[in-house]
Design an enzyme around this catalytic site. Structure first.
Site, PDB file in Angstrom:
ATOM      1  N   GLU A 288      -4.921   2.074   2.592  1.00 58.12           N
ATOM      2  CA  GLU A 288      -4.879   0.924   3.501  1.00 58.12           C
ATOM      3  C   GLU A 288      -5.026   1.375   4.945  1.00 58.12           C
ATOM      4  O   GLU A 288      -5.678   0.704   5.761  1.00 58.12           O
ATOM      5  CB  GLU A 288      -3.566   0.146   3.311  1.00 58.12           C
ATOM      6  CG  GLU A 288      -3.501  -1.181   4.064  1.00 58.12           C
ATOM      7  CD  GLU A 288      -2.963  -1.064   5.489  1.00 58.12           C
ATOM      8  OE1 GLU A 288      -3.044  -2.049   6.234  1.00 58.12           O
ATOM      9  OE2 GLU A 288      -2.460   0.022   5.858  1.00 58.12           O
TER      10      GLU A 288
ATOM     11  N   HIS B 201       4.788   3.673  12.837  1.00 51.80           N
ATOM     12  CA  HIS B 201       3.914   4.845  12.970  1.00 51.80           C
ATOM     13  C   HIS B 201       4.579   5.975  13.754  1.00 51.80           C
ATOM     14  O   HIS B 201       3.920   6.727  14.470  1.00 51.80           O
ATOM     15  CB  HIS B 201       2.568   4.472  13.603  1.00 51.80           C
ATOM     16  CG  HIS B 201       1.630   3.830  12.628  1.00 51.80           C
ATOM     17  ND1 HIS B 201       0.262   3.874  12.770  1.00 51.80           N
ATOM     18  CD2 HIS B 201       1.861   3.132  11.485  1.00 51.80           C
ATOM     19  CE1 HIS B 201      -0.312   3.231  11.755  1.00 51.80           C
ATOM     20  NE2 HIS B 201       0.661   2.766  10.977  1.00 51.80           N
TER      21      HIS B 201
ATOM     22  N   HIS C  19       0.836  -1.204   0.000  1.00 54.67           N
ATOM     23  CA  HIS C  19       0.000   0.000   0.000  1.00 54.67           C
ATOM     24  C   HIS C  19       0.866   1.247   0.000  1.00 54.67           C
ATOM     25  O   HIS C  19       1.886   1.330   0.683  1.00 54.67           O
ATOM     26  CB  HIS C  19      -1.002   0.006   1.160  1.00 54.67           C
ATOM     27  CG  HIS C  19      -0.444   0.202   2.527  1.00 54.67           C
ATOM     28  ND1 HIS C  19      -0.198   1.444   3.069  1.00 54.67           N
ATOM     29  CD2 HIS C  19      -0.123  -0.695   3.507  1.00 54.67           C
ATOM     30  CE1 HIS C  19       0.250   1.305   4.314  1.00 54.67           C
ATOM     31  NE2 HIS C  19       0.318   0.022   4.602  1.00 54.67           N
TER      32      HIS C  19
END
Length: 354
Positions: A207, A319, A64
């Site tokens: 995604e 992240h 993605h």
């Protein structure tokens, strides 16, 4: 990883692509795969598919293109930009960061404000929600700010790609530009090896917002199996040293990770493991008892069921603006998928034997 491969990877990593705003990075990806694919196409939302024609079966390698980020949610009377999240942005790593606001007229630099430690009550030092944080772009009024930015403009951290020691690299958005790198590079290696199977390389959008692009692509992708390539948590850093019982035993540099269970089709898993063994490629295993949290979960319920597999790329600090990967894992993953295509050639699908 050779110079051309590295330039392609760095081109992906330095091109902002928050969920819903992936067009720029998709252009980088399409330009690369167009050099060897027999056909390249995109759809209305920007999902990109490259095809290397061959025989049966047809297999897809998908990553993605989108990354997490922030978004302009408003401007206050003093010109400070208010925020909302794009995907799973982590409020604990946003403050004190350089950012870029991506407008129709170009990028506007700014910083996410952080009160100086001298002025904070460190006895109760909680991190505010993203919606309570702000970006300072250096203006003095709401009118000045609104001349520069609009509500809905996406925001990314302004962090460079860093070469660490050996084959390690740090950057934001490794999740999941490394996955679309592997999908493209695996297809290129399969094409160079003239494998007899048909190979689809896929770069999906959104995604991070619920695997939306994979749902679109999976609706009519004419393949017998799909391999979703995404990052997975490496647990070899000090903050996770005592949590391997919960998170598994994935290590950076240990090779790509083959998931087992849930959406991971047992015959596709066996084929991938056999390909790795035949080519003497390093792989790691990961238990997936409920779901993978990747595009594999969308592909495997499409069209009545596409046999699917999640191949993970070990990633530290997911992240955050400082995700760390090992490029040896990326090369091994590309080799694994090319070998998977070769191993699959001539077989009549992947159905389980009942």
């Amino acid at each position: 990883m050779n110079q051309s491969n590295r330039e392609f990877l760095e081109g992906l990593l330095t091109t902002p692509s928050p969920s819903g705003f992936e067009a720029d990075v998709q252009r980088v990806w399409v330009d690369y795969v167009s050099e060897f694919a027999d056909e390249v196409r995109t759809d209305e939302y920007g999902n990109a598919v490259a095809v290397i024609e061959g025989g049966d079966p047809a297999v897809a390698f998908a990553g993605h293109a989108d990354e997490i980020g922030l978004m302009v949610n408003g401007v206050d009377e003093d010109g400070f930009v208010r925020l909302s999240r794009v995907g799973g942005a982590d409020r604990t790593v946003t403050k004190g960061q350089h950012v870029e606001i991506h407008t129709d007229d170009g990028a506007i630099p700014g910083v996410v404000g952080q009160t100086a430690i001298h002025l904070r009550d460190t006895e109760d030092d909680e991190v505010e929600d993203v919606a309570e944080q702000h970006v300072d772009i250096g203006v003095e009024s709401e009118a000045e700010a609104r001349e520069l930015v609009d509500v809905g403009d996406p925001i990314t951290f302004d962090t460079p790609v860093r070469e660490l020691q050996g084959t390690r690299m740090a950057a934001r958005g490794m999740d999941n530009r490394v996955g679309i790198w592997v999908a493209a590079e695996a297809a290129r290696r399969a094409a160079e090896a003239d494998v007899e199977a048909t190979v689809y390389a896929v770069s999906t959008v959104q995604e991070e917002l619920g695997k939306q692009g994979a749902k679109m692509v999976g609706f009519d992708l004419p393949v017998d199996a799909a391999v979703a390539v995404d990052v997975t948590h490496a647990v070899d850093s000090p903050d996770l040293a005592d949590e391997k019982d919960q998170h598994g035993e994935v290590e950076l540099g240990g090779g790509p990770v083959i998931a087992r269970g849930s959406s991971n089709h047992p015959e596709v898993v066996r084929t991938a493991r056999r390909a790795a063994a035949n080519e003497d490629l390093p792989v790691q295993l990961q238990a997936s008892g409920r779901s993978t949290g990747t595009d594999a979960d969308a592909f495997y319920t499409s069209q009545g069921g596409i046999p699917s597999l999640n191949v993970g790329l070990p990633n530290r600090y997911m992240h955050t603006p400082v995700e760390v990967i090992d490029t040896d894992d990326l090369d091994a993953a590309a080799d694994l998928l090319a070998a998977f295509a070769a191993e699959s050639a001539g077989r009549d699908g992947f159905a389980v034997d009942i």
